[in-house]
Design a protein around this motif. Structure first.
Motif, short mmCIF file in Angstrom:
data_model
loop_
_atom_site.label_atom_id
_atom_site.label_comp_id
_atom_site.label_asym_id
_atom_site.label_seq_id
_atom_site.Cartn_x
_atom_site.Cartn_y
_atom_site.Cartn_z
N GLU A 1 0.90 -0.88 0.01
CA GLU A 1 -0.09 0.07 -0.32
C GLU A 1 1.09 1.06 -0.07
OE1 GLU A 1 0.06 -2.02 2.67
OE2 GLU A 1 0.80 -0.77 4.71
N ARG B 1 -7.96 2.02 -10.43
CA ARG B 1 -7.17 2.76 -10.10
C ARG B 1 -6.01 2.79 -9.43
NH1 ARG B 1 -6.54 3.68 -3.56
NH2 ARG B 1 -6.46 2.04 -4.12
N THR C 1 -4.91 -0.97 -2.47
CA THR C 1 -4.96 -0.71 -0.76
C THR C 1 -6.20 -1.81 -0.56
OG1 THR C 1 -7.09 0.45 -1.56
CG2 THR C 1 -5.10 1.79 -0.38
N GLU C 2 -6.54 -2.20 0.99
CA GLU C 2 -6.52 -3.21 1.47
C GLU C 2 -8.06 -3.47 1.53
OE1 GLU C 2 -5.02 -4.32 5.45
OE2 GLU C 2 -6.55 -5.62 5.36
N PRO D 1 -8.46 -1.19 7.74
CA PRO D 1 -7.49 -2.54 7.57
C PRO D 1 -6.30 -1.35 7.51
CG PRO D 1 -8.81 -1.62 5.86
CD PRO D 1 -9.41 -1.50 6.29
N ILE D 2 -5.26 -2.27 8.70
CA ILE D 2 -4.06 -1.18 8.63
C ILE D 2 -3.66 -1.04 7.15
CG2 ILE D 2 -3.56 -1.82 10.92
CD1 ILE D 2 -1.17 -3.72 9.45
N GLY D 3 -3.78 -1.53 5.94
CA GLY D 3 -3.43 -1.20 4.72
C GLY D 3 -4.25 0.08 4.09
N ASP D 4 -5.06 0.94 4.89
CA ASP D 4 -6.07 1.58 4.05
C ASP D 4 -5.06 2.30 3.66
OD1 ASP D 4 -5.36 3.20 6.21
OD2 ASP D 4 -7.66 3.65 6.81
N TYR D 5 -3.48 2.72 4.01
CA TYR D 5 -2.69 3.87 3.25
C TYR D 5 -3.51 5.37 4.51
CZ TYR D 5 1.07 5.91 2.05
OH TYR D 5 2.03 6.69 2.39
N HIS E 1 -3.48 2.96 9.01
CA HIS E 1 -2.72 3.22 8.70
C HIS E 1 -2.16 4.17 9.16
CE1 HIS E 1 0.87 4.14 6.48
NE2 HIS E 1 1.04 2.84 6.41
N TYR F 1 -2.91 -5.40 18.80
CA TYR F 1 -4.14 -4.70 17.82
C TYR F 1 -5.21 -5.20 16.67
CZ TYR F 1 -1.77 -5.73 13.25
OH TYR F 1 -1.56 -5.96 12.42
N GLU G 1 -8.05 -4.86 13.76
CA GLU G 1 -8.33 -4.37 12.66
C GLU G 1 -9.65 -4.32 11.93
OE1 GLU G 1 -5.70 -4.47 9.23
OE2 GLU G 1 -5.04 -6.84 9.76
N TYR H 1 -14.01 4.52 2.89
CA TYR H 1 -13.16 4.37 2.75
C TYR H 1 -13.66 3.43 1.77
CZ TYR H 1 -9.69 0.76 0.55
OH TYR H 1 -8.75 0.01 0.20
N SER I 1 -7.71 7.28 1.38
CA SER I 1 -7.05 6.22 0.23
C SER I 1 -6.89 6.87 -0.96
CB SER I 1 -7.97 5.25 -0.72
OG SER I 1 -8.40 5.73 -1.47
#
Lengths: 309, 380
Positions: free
Chosen positions: A114, A215, A219-220, B33-37, B41, B60, B62, B186, B212
């Motif tokens: 990400e 896109r 991202t998750e 999610p921690i990968g959402d930036y 995140h 944690y 998520e 998100y 995002s």
């Protein structure tokens, strides 16, 4: 703003947003025509998106990314086919597990991917000549993804195969009356395997489209529920590849309009619009059940055990 | 001999347990999610820094749905967490209920307003930073239309859009900010289509509240400028990201947990502890990425636009951004985006000349300032 600009905008966005829906719906149509429901689309799209992104980013080639997405969708679908066709597990449970697995696994494997812009997104194309046709040109031939055209072509091919070839008869027979198909020597399990895997391949590409074209970033959870829209669109399209085109484009157009019209209509209502519309159409589909073709395949969702039915 | 061996094993086990108990265990509950930036995140980055700085143990969870926060609090308490952070507005009531159920655990809730003797609240807020980005957006727009993709029409987001718009209008009084709501924190597809809709309307500069970098990539694909949100988003479009909002949750996490470790904060004295941290506490930062306040590619354009200000005279937008940043960034803040006179878009005077908005007025803001165009659910 005149109506032409509006129309060009709406059709353009409908194609862009509708493309992943179309690819995945075409796959689900084939799986369900053979009698297997696949609720794992969302997970397969998520994995497809991640694999496509990671591969395209590493190799610098978006097509390799899409190939990876195709592969991972196929592998997950193979698992679904093994569970539901060979082991005769409940199709709904297996599909839901695959969605959870795909979302979770893509999140886990996606750590670290990400926050990076894809260095090799698949660029959109403008078709010289055709693009200068008034109205139709900018609507259909300007700034479109190759995957959009491939999706439309695929829909036509899959429609011909399903309704105009012996293979189509075989697939439909397996979905309508697996016992009878078995009796005339059709390998029910093989046909179901092939159709489910085809569905997974296409769902994988749909996910890849999201991270490489639509896109270009990962991202998750970026599939954002599209996999569930696909399940609804399959019913909406009466399990027909060409109607899937109409369904996907209509949904894409409504989705886009739900943002375009916010100046005049309450956004809460617009947010509901695509889904409310789906319900209305489903009701009409239900009323039109008299036509044989419109109904669900008779053996949909049922595992086939020789001699039991 | 055998007995001795068992004694040694027992000692070792107790030793480890003793150490484990001495180490403070802190739990974090995330909404995404921690990968959402984006939001989650950023919180997770803060957690990692706090863990490293203070030598504490952290865990944690998520993607917790807002209605299920209590279940996960139960889980973390059973795992031995003595401090639990819940990081979504929607977790507020669940956290409060859990705080009553577990009086010996310290709770900290982000972005809300309810507290208890063992529950504090905290927020790193961006409204000042949004104002500074608005100044730049107002100078850089060519069409006079700036697009804003908003998550939910709640006071926090409305405050940010208002501050941004005030910035825009301070340098470009005729420009408008066009808002679209996506009703998700998100959702890359929704953010993408909302941006496309704004582009179709003629907007050429973008800001947003969504977790995002979608708005940035969509705008950049059309050659349009944008401002990053939450995480450093410069790399997604180095030519088109002008600046943005950056957060440093670690500042709050380290400060608060240090207080817990030192015994300053206990399960009895948190009812009035509210961290509302802004530029001057360095919990938020203006920039396209850490250290880059303004993308050098756009410095010249910002230096070329001059505006008249009541307090600083005629000044370039570039200098104005730095001047306002200095006024808000130093202790003893001498400027606020919402300093009067401020009218709402229906013409009502909301902040009279010479006044600033109170904290309560800021966190309950429902009205829209002049210059905001588009739907505004809940507008008074």
């Amino acid at each position: 703003m005149d109506w032409q600009t509006w129309l060009i905008g709406i059709v353009g966005r409908a194609l862009a947003y509708g493309t992943p829906l179309l690819w995945a719906t075409l796959g689900e149509v084939y799986a369900e025509r053979a009698g297997v429901v696949n609720l794992g689309i969302e997970g397969m799209m998520a994995m497809g998106a991640l694999m496509a992104f990671a591969t395209a980013q590493t190799t610098g080639d978006p097509w390799l990314g899409l190939l990876a997405a195709l592969a991972v969708g196929g592998v997950l679908a193979l698992l679904h086919a093994f569970l539901t066709v060979t082991l005769r597990a409940n199709q709904y449970v297996s599909g839901l597990s695959l969605t959870l697995l795909g979302l979770g696994l893509s999140g886990l494997l996606g750590r670290g991917w990400e926050g990076i812009a894809l260095r090799a997104p698949l660029p959109n194309v403008t078709i010289p000549g055709l693009a200068s046709i008034p109205l139709l040109g900018p609507m259909l031939f300007q700034d479109e993804s190759i995957l959009t055209y491939l999706g439309l072509l695929l829909a036509l091919v899959l429609w011909i195969v399903l309704w105009r070839t012996r293979w189509g008869i075989v697939i439909r027979a397996v979905g309508e009356a697996p016992g009878a198909a078995d009796a005339v020597g059709i390998n029910v399990a093989l046909v179901r395997y092939l159709c489910v895997v085809l569905g997974g391949l296409l769902a994988g590409v749909a996910g890849g489209y999201l991270s490489v074209v639509y896109r270009p970033a990962w991202t998750e959870g970026m599939s954002a529920g599209m996999g569930w829209v696909v399940i609804a669109l399959t019913i909406f399209a009466s399990w027909d590849p060409l109607q899937a085109v109409g369904g996907a484009l209509l949904f894409g157009a409504l989705y886009h309009l739900s943002f375009r019209l916010q100046q005049w209509v309450a956004p809460e209502l617009l947010k509901l619009m695509p889904y409310a519309f789906a319900i209305v159409v489903l009701a009409f589909v239900g009323l039109g059940k008299a036509q044989r073709r419109r109904g669900a395949p008779a053996a949909l969702g049922l595992p086939y055990v020789r001699g039991e039915r | 001999m055998k007995a001795l061996r068992w004694t040694l094993v027992a000692l070792a086990v107790f030793g480890v347990l003793g150490l484990a108990q001495a180490k403070l265990k802190v739990g974090f509950i995330y909404v995404g999610p921690i990968g959402d930036y984006g939001w989650t995140h950023a919180h997770n980055e803060g957690r990692l820094i706090a863990e490293k700085t203070l030598g504490i143990e952290t865990v944690y969870v998520e993607s917790v749905p807002e209605g299920e926060v209590e279940t996960y609090i139960d889980l973390l308490v059973r795992q031995g967490c003595r401090v639990i952070f819940t990081t979504s507005f929607g977790f507020m009531d669940g956290t409060l209920a859990a705080a009553k159920r577990y009086p010996n655990v310290i709770f900290a809730h982000c972005s809300g307003f309810k507290r208890a003797p063992n529950m504090m609240s905290y927020m790193a807020d961006f409204y000042q930073v949004y104002y500074l980005n608005g100044l730049m957006a107002g100078a850089l727009t060519k069409t006079g239309k700036i697009g804003y993709v908003g998550a939910f029409p709640i006071p926090e987001v409305k405050r940010h859009i208002n501050a941004f718009t005030l910035g825009v209008r301070a340098v470009n009084p005729r420009a408008t900010v066009h808002v679209r709501w996506i009703y998700e924190w998100y959702s890359p597809p929704a953010a993408k289509e909302a941006t496309e809709a704004l582009i179709a309307e003629g907007c050429d500069v973008f800001a947003f509240t969504e977790d995002s970098p979608t708005v940035i990539t969509v705008a950049a694909a059309k050659g349009l400028l944008s401002f990053g949100h939450y995480s450093p988003m410069y790399d997604f479009a180095p030519d088109y990201v002008v600046s943005g909002q950056l957060v440093h949750w670690d500042k709050i996490y380290v400060e608060f947990l240090k207080g817990v470790l030192e015994g300053k904060y206990t399960t009895k004295n948190l009812a009035h502890i509210d961290y509302w941290w802004l530029l001057s506490q360095e919990a938020v930062e203006l920039g396209a990425k850490p250290g880059m306040v303004i993308n050098p590619k756009h410095e010249a354009a910002l230096k070329a636009v001059k505006v008249k200000t009541p307090d600083l005279g005629e000044i370039s937008v570039y200098d104005l951004v730095y001047a306002r940043l200095a006024q808000m960034g130093a202790p003893g803040v001498s400027f606020d985006p919402f300093q009067g006179p401020v009218k709402d878009r229906k013409g009502l005077l909301r902040v009279p000349e010479g006044f600033w908005l109170s904290y309560d007025a800021l966190i309950t803001m429902e009205w829209a300032v002049e210059g905001v165009v588009g739907p505004w659910p809940g507008e008074p």
